[in-house]
Design a protein around this motif. Structure first.
Motif, PDB file in Angstrom:
ATOM      1  N   LYS A 191       0.808  -1.222   0.000  1.00 24.61           N
ATOM      2  CA  LYS A 191       0.000   0.000   0.000  1.00 24.61           C
ATOM      3  C   LYS A 191       0.839   1.270   0.000  1.00 24.61           C
ATOM      4  CE  LYS A 191      -4.084   2.040   2.112  1.00 24.61           C
ATOM      5  NZ  LYS A 191      -5.146   1.891   3.126  1.00 24.61           N
ATOM      6  N   GLY A 196      -2.290   6.692  -7.423  1.00 19.33           N
ATOM      7  CA  GLY A 196      -3.371   6.583  -8.385  1.00 19.33           C
ATOM      8  C   GLY A 196      -3.367   7.667  -9.453  1.00 19.33           C
ATOM      9  N   THR A 198      -6.002   9.428 -12.339  1.00 15.52           N
ATOM     10  CA  THR A 198      -7.384   9.548 -12.783  1.00 15.52           C
ATOM     11  C   THR A 198      -7.420  10.501 -13.959  1.00 15.52           C
ATOM     12  OG1 THR A 198      -9.657  10.001 -12.078  1.00 15.52           O
ATOM     13  CG2 THR A 198      -7.934  11.445 -11.202  1.00 15.52           C
ATOM     14  N   VAL A 230     -13.227   4.707  -9.078  1.00 14.43           N
ATOM     15  CA  VAL A 230     -11.804   4.611  -8.753  1.00 14.43           C
ATOM     16  C   VAL A 230     -11.382   5.751  -7.838  1.00 14.43           C
ATOM     17  CG1 VAL A 230     -10.749   5.926 -10.670  1.00 14.43           C
ATOM     18  CG2 VAL A 230      -9.586   3.929  -9.731  1.00 14.43           C
ATOM     19  N   GLU A 231     -11.932   6.939  -8.052  1.00 13.51           N
ATOM     20  CA  GLU A 231     -11.596   8.054  -7.165  1.00 13.51           C
ATOM     21  C   GLU A 231     -12.141   7.817  -5.758  1.00 13.51           C
ATOM     22  OE1 GLU A 231     -12.734  11.768  -8.862  1.00 13.51           O
ATOM     23  OE2 GLU A 231     -11.282  11.642 -10.509  1.00 13.51           O
ATOM     24  N   TYR A 234      -9.676   5.481  -4.140  1.00 14.10           N
ATOM     25  CA  TYR A 234      -8.476   6.200  -3.717  1.00 14.10           C
ATOM     26  C   TYR A 234      -8.720   6.907  -2.381  1.00 14.10           C
ATOM     27  CZ  TYR A 234      -6.768   5.754  -8.578  1.00 14.10           C
ATOM     28  OH  TYR A 234      -6.349   5.292  -9.801  1.00 14.10           O
ATOM     29  N   ARG A 235      -9.840   7.590  -2.294  1.00 13.18           N
ATOM     30  CA  ARG A 235     -10.134   8.348  -1.066  1.00 13.18           C
ATOM     31  C   ARG A 235     -10.367   7.409   0.116  1.00 13.18           C
ATOM     32  NH1 ARG A 235     -13.354  11.278  -4.994  1.00 13.18           N
ATOM     33  NH2 ARG A 235     -12.339  13.292  -5.453  1.00 13.18           N
ATOM     34  N   GLU A 237      -9.166   4.446   0.591  1.00 13.93           N
ATOM     35  CA  GLU A 237      -7.928   3.780   0.998  1.00 13.93           C
ATOM     36  C   GLU A 237      -6.802   4.782   1.279  1.00 13.93           C
ATOM     37  OE1 GLU A 237      -7.501   0.603   1.602  1.00 13.93           O
ATOM     38  OE2 GLU A 237      -9.546   0.032   1.026  1.00 13.93           O
ATOM     39  N   ARG A 238      -7.107   6.075   1.154  1.00 15.16           N
ATOM     40  CA  ARG A 238      -6.121   7.136   1.381  1.00 15.16           C
ATOM     41  C   ARG A 238      -4.879   6.960   0.501  1.00 15.16           C
ATOM     42  NH1 ARG A 238      -6.388   8.121   7.989  1.00 15.16           N
ATOM     43  NH2 ARG A 238      -8.630   8.618   8.048  1.00 15.16           N
ATOM     44  N   ILE A 239      -5.149   6.717  -0.768  1.00 13.94           N
ATOM     45  CA  ILE A 239      -4.087   6.586  -1.764  1.00 13.94           C
ATOM     46  C   ILE A 239      -3.938   7.924  -2.481  1.00 13.94           C
ATOM     47  CG2 ILE A 239      -3.404   5.457  -3.927  1.00 13.94           C
ATOM     48  CD1 ILE A 239      -5.056   3.027  -2.971  1.00 13.94           C
ATOM     49  N   PHE A 241      -3.486  10.558  -5.336  1.00 12.20           N
ATOM     50  CA  PHE A 241      -3.773  10.409  -6.763  1.00 12.20           C
ATOM     51  C   PHE A 241      -3.728  11.749  -7.464  1.00 12.20           C
ATOM     52  CE2 PHE A 241      -7.937  11.074  -4.858  1.00 12.20           C
ATOM     53  CZ  PHE A 241      -8.645  11.836  -5.783  1.00 12.20           C
TER      54      PHE A 241
END
Length: 267
Positions: A191, A196, A198, A230-231, A234-235, A237-239, A241
């Motif tokens: 992780k 990410g 977008t 997908v966004e 991301y939010r 999982e706190r990834i 992007f």
């Protein structure tokens, strides 16, 4: 406006510098790169060509990086505005460093053997780990790019490898991934390496239409759905992007490097 980028090496430095300077001006330009100009005969031939264009009414600029003074003088004597990319900078740098500059042809883009080998390894890694083709080597990745299909993962991975020696894998987030809770299992193990990409749904629709027109895959509805999902992932999982819609691959890569605190591999 005709612009020449001239060098006794690859002409990449002259082109990058000249293009950066010209980006401040709203003018139409026609560019030509002249690499590996290393003899007086070549320089005189170029001078004759440029002078003829000027005499015929063309507006010409020349940006050049040439280490041999005699050849440099010939280029500088062209009947147009000529800019020695290194010329105005070397003297103050010599004073600051207390060391005399010793330019040599092609040295600006030379690469140590270890650095070159590292870049090749990074490129091979990016190709082998493109689009989730292989997930067993993710532990070797410096970064793993995520995104829906056609959001810029592959070109960014390759640019990071070629320019920075970064081992960049990429993994496609598909509709199947949206039906499960959280990240795919293989990604959860890495992780901290995830980043990410977008893109605006309309732009994604245009790109996909160019590949598979009139398909569900390319429909605006499908593109919008995938981007929203997908966004959201991301939010959740706190990834970190980035929206790639209006950015070049160079800009995307630079932002990714900064966001992920990655350093160029020099060995």
């Amino acid at each position: 406006m005709k612009v020449y980028f001239v060098s006794d090496g690859t002409a990449i430095t002259a082109e990058v510098f000249g293009s950066a300077m010209l980006s401040f001006f709203d003018v139409d330009i026609l560019t030509k790169s002249v690499p590996f100009l290393s003899t007086k005969d070549q320089a005189n031939g170029l001078k004759q060509q440029i002078d003829l264009e000027v005499e015929q009414g063309a507006s010409v600029l020349v940006f050049y990086t040439i280490s041999d003074q005699a050849i440099s003088d010939i280029v500088q004597s062209c009947q147009c505005h000529c800019y020695n990319v290194f010329g105005d900078m070397l003297s103050p740098i010599e004073q600051a460093l207390g060391v005399k500059a010793q330019p040599s042809a092609q040295k600006a883009h030379g690469m140590k053997a270890g650095v070159y080998d590292g870049r090749i390894d990074a490129i091979n890694y990016a190709l082998a780990n493109d689009d989730g083709a292989s997930i067993k080597n993710f532990d070797q990745a410096d970064i793993i790019l995520l995104g829906v299909s056609r959001s810029g993962k592959t070109p960014t991975s390759l640019y990071l490898a070629m320019q920075y020696g970064i081992r960049a894998a990429n993994y496609p987030i598909t509709e199947d991934d949206f039906s499960s809770a959280g990240l795919p299992k293989v990604l959860k193990l890495h992780k901290k390496k995830l980043f990410g990409l977008t893109i605006d749904p309309q732009r994604l629709h245009e790109i996909r239409t160019g590949r598979m027109a009139q398909s569900k895959y390319a429909s605006f509805r499908q593109c919008r759905y995938e981007i929203e999902e997908v966004e959201s992932l991301y939010r959740q999982e706190r990834i970190p992007f980035l929206n790639s819609t209006t950015l070049s691959v160079e800009e995307i890569s630079t932002k990714v490097m900064a966001e992920m605190n990655l350093e160029r591999h020099r060995q």
